[in-house]
Scaffold this active site. Structure first.
Site, PDB file in Angstrom:
ATOM      1  CB  VAL A   1      -0.998  -0.027   1.179  1.00  9.75           C
ATOM      2  CG1 VAL A   1      -1.725   1.302   1.326  1.00  9.75           C
ATOM      3  CG2 VAL A   1      -2.003  -1.158   0.986  1.00  9.75           C
TER       4      VAL A   1
ATOM      5  CB  ALA B   1      -0.354   1.332  -4.075  1.00  9.85           C
ATOM      6  CD  GLU B   2      -1.262   7.472   0.315  1.00 13.36           C
ATOM      7  OE1 GLU B   2      -1.590   8.650   0.511  1.00 13.36           O
ATOM      8  OE2 GLU B   2      -1.612   6.544   1.051  1.00 13.36           O
ATOM      9  CB  SER B   3       5.078   5.900  -3.056  1.00 14.41           C
ATOM     10  OG  SER B   3       5.208   5.813  -1.653  1.00 14.41           O
TER      11      SER B   3
END
Length: 139
Positions: free
Chosen positions: A57, A60-62
């Protein structure tokens, strides 16, 4: 933005951050996508030796937030993630994972991404949906 410009920018903004700690490297940019890779090793394992969902996660957020950052006018706006959801479909214990953030919606205020995380053989590890928001910078 060229690939080289994006790589230079990402090195600058990722210094002394979680992205540097997790060794996330941005590798490819296109008209509507951004790709990053992250090594899978003991630093990102859960206790039983496989990739921790939280590390997936974070990757993914990065990559999604960086995609918003790259495709927006960052002189006028800054980017924040406001919602994320992930489905982990396969485990991995070593090698690299690759996250490809693709725009679903590219609005002026909110952006919606699908982020597919795959292994080196392009087998699906996780599917993530991320919403980011562009907030105006104060003058």
């Amino acid at each position: 933005m060229t690939k080289e410009e994006m790589l230079q920018l990402s090195k600058k903004v990722c210094k002394n951050t979680l992205m540097e700690t997790l060794e996330i490297e941005f590798t490819e940019i296109g008209e509507d996508f951004l790709i990053a890779k992250m090594p899978v090793n003991s630093r990102v394992h859960q206790p039983d030796g496989v990739l921790h969902g939280g590390a997936s996660v974070a990757l993914a957020e990065s990559v999604g937030s960086m995609a918003s950052y790259v495709f927006l006018d960052t002189d006028k706006f800054f980017v924040r993630g406001i919602e994320i959801s992930a489905n982990h479909v396969k485990s991995i214990s070593e090698g690299f994972v690759y996250a490809k953030a693709t725009f679903i919606h590219k609005g002026r205020t909110t952006q919606l991404f699908e982020i597919r995380i795959t292994d080196e053989q392009e087998k699906l590890i996780s599917v993530v949906k991320l919403t980011t928001i562009a907030l105006p910078k104060e003058k």
